[in-house]
Design a protein around this motif. Structure first.
Motif, PDB file in Angstrom:
ATOM      1  N   SER A 111      37.317   9.090  55.200  1.00  0.00           N
ATOM      2  CA  SER A 111      36.152   9.970  55.332  1.00  0.00           C
ATOM      3  C   SER A 111      34.952   9.167  55.780  1.00  0.00           C
ATOM      4  O   SER A 111      34.913   7.940  55.638  1.00  0.00           O
ATOM      5  CB  SER A 111      35.882  10.714  54.024  1.00  0.00           C
ATOM      6  OG  SER A 111      35.040   9.973  53.194  1.00  0.00           O
ATOM      7  N   GLY A 112      33.989   9.868  56.322  1.00  0.00           N
ATOM      8  CA  GLY A 112      32.782   9.204  56.774  1.00  0.00           C
ATOM      9  C   GLY A 112      31.636  10.189  56.741  1.00  0.00           C
ATOM     10  O   GLY A 112      31.861  11.397  56.790  1.00  0.00           O
ATOM     11  N   ALA A 113      30.428   9.682  56.584  1.00  0.00           N
ATOM     12  CA  ALA A 113      29.273  10.576  56.586  1.00  0.00           C
ATOM     13  C   ALA A 113      28.038   9.767  56.892  1.00  0.00           C
ATOM     14  O   ALA A 113      28.011   8.548  56.674  1.00  0.00           O
ATOM     15  CB  ALA A 113      29.128  11.242  55.222  1.00  0.00           C
ATOM     16  N   GLU A 114      27.038  10.435  57.417  1.00  0.00           N
ATOM     17  CA  GLU A 114      25.751   9.774  57.561  1.00  0.00           C
ATOM     18  C   GLU A 114      24.654  10.771  57.285  1.00  0.00           C
ATOM     19  O   GLU A 114      24.794  11.972  57.536  1.00  0.00           O
ATOM     20  CB  GLU A 114      25.606   9.177  58.951  1.00  0.00           C
ATOM     21  CG  GLU A 114      25.526  10.196  60.060  1.00  0.00           C
ATOM     22  CD  GLU A 114      24.958   9.588  61.334  1.00  0.00           C
ATOM     23  OE1 GLU A 114      25.699   9.564  62.316  1.00  0.00           O
ATOM     24  OE2 GLU A 114      23.785   9.137  61.332  1.00  0.00           O
ATOM     25  N   ARG A 149      31.532   4.860  55.250  1.00  0.00           N
ATOM     26  CA  ARG A 149      32.826   4.966  55.914  1.00  0.00           C
ATOM     27  C   ARG A 149      33.895   4.541  54.932  1.00  0.00           C
ATOM     28  O   ARG A 149      33.738   3.521  54.248  1.00  0.00           O
ATOM     29  CB  ARG A 149      32.861   4.024  57.110  1.00  0.00           C
ATOM     30  CG  ARG A 149      33.013   4.767  58.402  1.00  0.00           C
ATOM     31  CD  ARG A 149      32.941   3.907  59.649  1.00  0.00           C
ATOM     32  NE  ARG A 149      32.230   2.662  59.566  1.00  0.00           N
ATOM     33  CZ  ARG A 149      32.827   1.484  59.666  1.00  0.00           C
ATOM     34  NH1 ARG A 149      34.129   1.379  59.765  1.00  0.00           N
ATOM     35  NH2 ARG A 149      32.112   0.378  59.650  1.00  0.00           N
ATOM     36  N   ALA A 150      34.954   5.299  54.803  1.00  0.00           N
ATOM     37  CA  ALA A 150      36.009   4.944  53.853  1.00  0.00           C
ATOM     38  C   ALA A 150      37.349   4.963  54.564  1.00  0.00           C
ATOM     39  O   ALA A 150      37.605   5.830  55.401  1.00  0.00           O
ATOM     40  CB  ALA A 150      36.019   5.942  52.699  1.00  0.00           C
ATOM     41  N   ASP A 199      40.882   2.393  50.024  1.00  0.00           N
ATOM     42  CA  ASP A 199      40.867   1.022  49.504  1.00  0.00           C
ATOM     43  C   ASP A 199      39.718   0.216  50.100  1.00  0.00           C
ATOM     44  O   ASP A 199      39.537  -0.943  49.832  1.00  0.00           O
ATOM     45  CB  ASP A 199      42.221   0.338  49.749  1.00  0.00           C
ATOM     46  CG  ASP A 199      42.618   0.364  51.225  1.00  0.00           C
ATOM     47  OD1 ASP A 199      41.739   0.642  52.071  1.00  0.00           O
ATOM     48  OD2 ASP A 199      43.810   0.135  51.518  1.00  0.00           O
ATOM     49  N   PHE A 200      38.953   0.893  50.954  1.00  0.00           N
ATOM     50  CA  PHE A 200      37.795   0.201  51.533  1.00  0.00           C
ATOM     51  C   PHE A 200      36.674   1.219  51.758  1.00  0.00           C
ATOM     52  O   PHE A 200      36.903   2.283  52.337  1.00  0.00           O
ATOM     53  CB  PHE A 200      38.206  -0.419  52.884  1.00  0.00           C
ATOM     54  CG  PHE A 200      37.061  -1.049  53.618  1.00  0.00           C
ATOM     55  CD1 PHE A 200      36.642  -2.342  53.319  1.00  0.00           C
ATOM     56  CD2 PHE A 200      36.374  -0.341  54.606  1.00  0.00           C
ATOM     57  CE1 PHE A 200      35.570  -2.919  53.990  1.00  0.00           C
ATOM     58  CE2 PHE A 200      35.299  -0.911  55.278  1.00  0.00           C
ATOM     59  CZ  PHE A 200      34.908  -2.204  54.965  1.00  0.00           C
TER      60      PHE A 200
END
Ligand code: PMP
Length: 662
Positions: free
Chosen positions: A19-22, A10-11, A50-51
Motif C-alpha cells: 500500500s502507499g499514500a501521500e 510506502r509499504a 515487511d517494509f
C-alpha cells in the motif's frame, strides 16, 4: 517554507507493493497522520508488510492551487462498451490510436509509476522505463482544511491525481485502469472533457492495468513535464466529496457512481439539523433562521397542550405500543383518535396508519390489484405513486387536474374489474387544489372509487380546516386520506370512509396489518391537536390571511405567485439556480428550501414557501422582499406541462362557509 508538509508512506512485502499514500498536512499534525498511514498499512488486507517507508518533507509556501476536473460517470455494461467509449473520448481529444494505447496496459502493469507516451508515435518518453513517471506531491485542499487527511478516499485521490496530470505542460490526456484484477472501473481524463469515469473498462480477473499519460509537444519539453508531475506540489480545490465512498468495498462502487451523478447534476441532498421544536423560527448551524419550510401550518407541534398530551400518554401507556394494531397494539388513544378523525371529517369511520406514506400505499394496494386500473394525477405525491406501483394494477396517469383526461381514461378502463381514481387534494409542490366536485362527478359516472389525499388540506383548506369537501360544500370521496404530520403537528396517517371501507382496510391493508401501531404518545398528541384546531378556528383564518398577505407582498416585489393552500411555489427552473437562491436567502436569515428533481420534474426547480399561522407580518414581508431581490424579473410562469397553470388563474380566496359536511 510554509507550515505544510508532505507525508508519504510506502509499504511492501517481499519486495511487492502492498500500500502507499501521500498527504499534504499542517506540520502540527504530521506525526499523527504518519502514524495513521502506518497503522493502515499494517492492517492491510493484502498482508502485513515487511517494509514500511515514511517520508516527511516540508513544502514551499506558494503551493499551486488547481480546480478539480469536472467528473462524469458513464454506466457502461461490458468491457467492450467501456473501451469503445474510451476510444471515443480519446478521439475527442485528438488521439486516434486508442486501441494501440490500451494494448500498452500489459506493460504498465509492472510499473510503479505511469507510462508517458507520445500521443502520436506511441513512443515511451520516460527516462527510467522500469519505473515510469510518478505524479506526487498533491492533495485535496478541502481534506486538508477539514483535517481528514489520513482517511483513504480512492475516489478523491484519483480525481486529485488526474487534475494534476491534466495541468502538466504538454499532457493532453490520461487513461487509467486499476491493476487490481477484481476492479474493472477506469477513467479517461482530458482538460476539455474532465474526468470521465467508465464503469467497466476491463474483464474481471484481468491483472493488466495502470496509467498512461499522453504527451504531445517537443521532446525537449519532456523534462519540464516530468518535473511538474514529480516535484511541483499542488492542492486541488472543489474535489467532489463522496465521503461515504471512502474506504468502501468495491461492491459499493455503483452506489458511489449514482451519488456522483446526482452531485454532478446539482441534485445531491443532505439532512440538516434544526435545534428545538419546529416553529416559525429555528436555530440551524448556530444561527436563528425564520423558517418557511415547515408543514406544521398551525403551529401545533410545540403547543403546550399537545406536548402535554403526548407526555401524559407516554407515562400512562409507555413509549411504544408493543405490537401491530390487530395483535396487541391497540390502546384507548388509538380508538379515541379514529373516532375523532371520523367525526372531524364527517365520515362513518377512520383507520390510523403509522405514517401518511403508509396510509396511501396501504389503501391503494388493498383496493386495487392485478386486473384493476388505478388512475393517478401526474403530480400526485410519491406515496401515491408508490402505492399505485405496488398494487400491481394497471396505472394510467392523467394530466394534472384535467378531469376530461380522467374521464377519457376511465372510459378506456371499462373492462377492468375495479377502477380507482386518486388525487392529491392539495398538490404538495404546487399549492393548487383538486376540483373535488368534478372529480366526484366523473368517478361516480364511471362507478370508480374516488380517493383524495388531504395531507396538506387538513387544517388548511375549508373554513374550519376540514378539507376540500368543506371548501366546496360537496360530499366526501370514497377514500379520504390524511396525515397527522402536518397541520396536526404530530405524525401518522389515516384513512376516512364508510364502515365497510374501513373494515375492509383493517383486514386487507398490509402496512396496517404488518407494522407496529404508532405509539400512544404520538396518537394522543394528534388527538389534542385536533381538539385545539376545532376549538380555535382562528388559526385556520390567520393562516389564510398570512398566505394572502405573503402572495400580495410577492406581487408587490414583481414575483408572480399564487396558491390555494399554505404552499406558495416560486418557480425558478434551473436546479442550481434554485439552490443558489435558497442559499442567498439563508444568508439573510430565511430558510426556504429549493425543491428539485426527483421531487418535481427536471428543469422545474422552485422555492417552496410554506406559510404558518404563527408567522408575523414583518417576517412575511421581509421574506417576500428578499425573494423579490433575488428573483425579480426571473421567475417563470408555471406552464401546462408542469401541470400547474390552474394556480395562475385561481388566486387564493378566503372561502365562504359552504354548506358543511355531509
Ligand atoms: N401525501 C402528501 C401529499 C404528502 O405531502 C406527504 C408528506 N410529504 C404524504 C402523503 C406522506 O405523509 P407522511 O409524511 O405522514 O408520511
Amino acid at each position: 517554507m510554509s507550515d505544510l508538509v508532505s507525508v508519504k508512506m510506502r509499504a511492501s512485502l517481499s519486495g511487492l507493493h502492498v500500500s502507499g499514500a501521500e498527504k499534504i498536512v499542517p506540520v502540527s499534525s504530521a506525526s499523527k497522520v504518519a502514524s495513521r498511514l502506518v497503522e493502515r498499512a499494517l492492517s492491510h488486507e493484502r498482508g502485513t508488510p515487511d517494509f514500511i517507508n515514511v517520508k516527511i518533507e516540508s513544502l514551499p509556501s506558494d503551493i499551486l492551487r488547481l480546480k478539480a476536473l469536472p467528473v462524469k460517470t458513464h454506466a457502461v455494461a461490458t468491457p467492450a462498451e467501456g473501451r469503445a467509449l474510451a476510444a471515443r473520448l480519446l478521439a475527442e481529444a485528438g488521439i486516434a490510436n486508442a486501441d494501440e494505447i490500451m494494448a500498452r496496459f500489459s506493460e504498465t502493469h509492472s510499473l510503479r509509476g505511469a507510462m508517458l507516451l507520445d500521443a502520436d508515435t506511441l513512443e515511451r518518453l520516460e527516462p527510467d522505463q522500469s519505473r515510469g513517471v510518478r505524479a506526487t506531491y498533491m492533495d485535496d485542499a478541502a481534506a486538508l482544511a477539514r483535517g481528514t487527511a489520513g482517511v483513504k478516499n480512492h475516489y478523491a485521490e484519483a480525481i486529485v491525481l488526474a487534475t494534476k496530470v491534466q495541468n502538466a505542460p504538454n499532457i493532453i490526456a490520461e487513461i487509467c485502469v486499476s491493476d487490481d484484477p477484481d476492479y474493472v472501473t477506469g477513467y479517461v481524463a482530458t482538460c476539455e472533457l474532465g474526468y470521465r469515469r467508465i464503469a467497466v473498462l476491463k474483464e474481471k480477473g484481468d491483472p493488466n492495468g495502470g496509467r498512461i499519460f499522453l504527451y504531445r509537444g517537443p521532446r525537449d519539453g519532456v523534462a519540464k513535464t516530468i518535473e511538474f508531475l514529480e516535484k511541483t506540489p499542488v492542492l486541488v480545490d472543489d474535489v467532489p466529496t463522496l465521503s461515504s465512498a471512502a474506504n468502501a468495498p468495491r461492491r459499493f462502487d455503483g452506489l458511489a457512481d449514482a451519488l456522483d451523478e446526482r452531485q454532478a447534476a446539482g441534485l445531491s441532498r443532505q439532512c440538516r439539523t434544526l435545534e428545538g421544536p419546529t416553529g416559525p423560527t429555528a436555530v440551524v448551524d448556530g444561527r436563528e433562521l425564520v423558517v418557511f419550510a415547515s408543514n406544521d401550518y398551525l403551529d401545533l407541534a410545540r403547543d403546550p397542550r399537545v406536548v402535554k398530551a403526548a407526555a401524559d400518554a407516554a407515562k400512562e401507556f409507555g413509549a411504544g405500543s408493543g405490537g401491530a394494531r390487530l395483535t396487541t397494539g391497540t390502546q384507548p388513544p388509538h380508538v379515541r383518535l379514529e373516532n375523532a378523525l371520523a367525526k372531524f371529517k364527517g365520515s362513518e369511520a377512520a383507520l390510523l396508519y403509522g405514517t401518511g406514506y403508509m396510509a396511501n400505499v396501504g389503501a391503494i394496494s388493498a383496493l386495487v390489484g392485478k386486473g384493476d386500473a388505478v388512475l393517478s394525477d401526474e403530480l400526485n405525491h410519491a406515496s401515491i405513486i408508490d402505492g399505485c406501483r405496488l398494487s400491481g394494477a394497471d396505472v394510467l396517469v392523467y394530466r394534472h387536474g384535467d378531469m376530461e383526461d380522467l374521464d377519457r381514461k376511465l372510459g378506456a378502463c371499462r373492462e377492468h374489474r375495479r377502477r380507482l381514481a386518486v388525487s392529491d387534494g392539495v398538490f404538495s409542490m404546487d399549492g393548487d387544489i383538486l376540483d373535488l366536485p368534478r372529480f366526484l362527478e366523473v368517478t361516480r359516472r364511471h362507478d370508480a372509487f374516488s380517493m383524495v389525499d388531504e395531507a396538506h388540506a387538513t387544517g388548511v383548506v375549508g373554513q374550519t380546516g376540514r378539507g376540500l369537501a368543506e371548501h366546496f360544500g360537496c360530499s366526501l370521496p370514497d377514500v379520504l386520506m390524511g396525515t397527522l404530520s402536518k397541520a396536526l403537528g404530530a405524525e401518522g396517517g389515516f384513512v376516512c370512509g364508510s364502515k365497510l371501507l374501513v373494515e375492509y382496510l383493517r383486514n386487507m391493508s398490509r402496512p396496517f396489518i404488518f407494522s407496529t401501531a404508532p405509539s400512544a404518545a404520538v396518537v394522543a398528541a394528534a388527538d389534542a391537536a385536533l381538539s385545539v384546531l376545532e376549538a380555535e378556528p382562528w388559526r385556520v383564518e390567520r393562516l389564510r390571511e398570512n398566505v394572502a398577505f405573503f402572495v400580495g407582498e410577492l406581487k408587490a416585489h414583481g414575483i408572480a405567485a399564487s396558491t390555494q393552500s399554505a404552499i406558495v411555489p416560486v418557480l425558478v427552473g434551473d436546479e442550481r439556480r434554485a439552490m443558489a437562491v435558497s442559499a442567498a436567502l439563508e444568508r439573510d436569515g430565511i430558510l426556504v428550501p429549493a425543491i428539485r428533481y426527483p421531487t418535481v420534474a427536471r428543469g422545474s426547480a422552485r422555492l417552496r414557501v410554506a406559510i404558518m399561522s404563527a408567522h408575523a407580518r414583518e417576517q412575511l414581508s421581509r421574506a417576500a422582499s428578499l425573494v423579490g431581490r433575488e428573483l425579480s424579473g426571473e421567475v417563470k410562469k408555471f406552464s401546462r406541462h408542469m401541470g400547474v397553470d390552474t394556480i395562475l388563474t385561481n388566486d387564493y380566496q378566503p372561502v365562504s362557509a359552504g354548506t358543511g359536511l355531509r
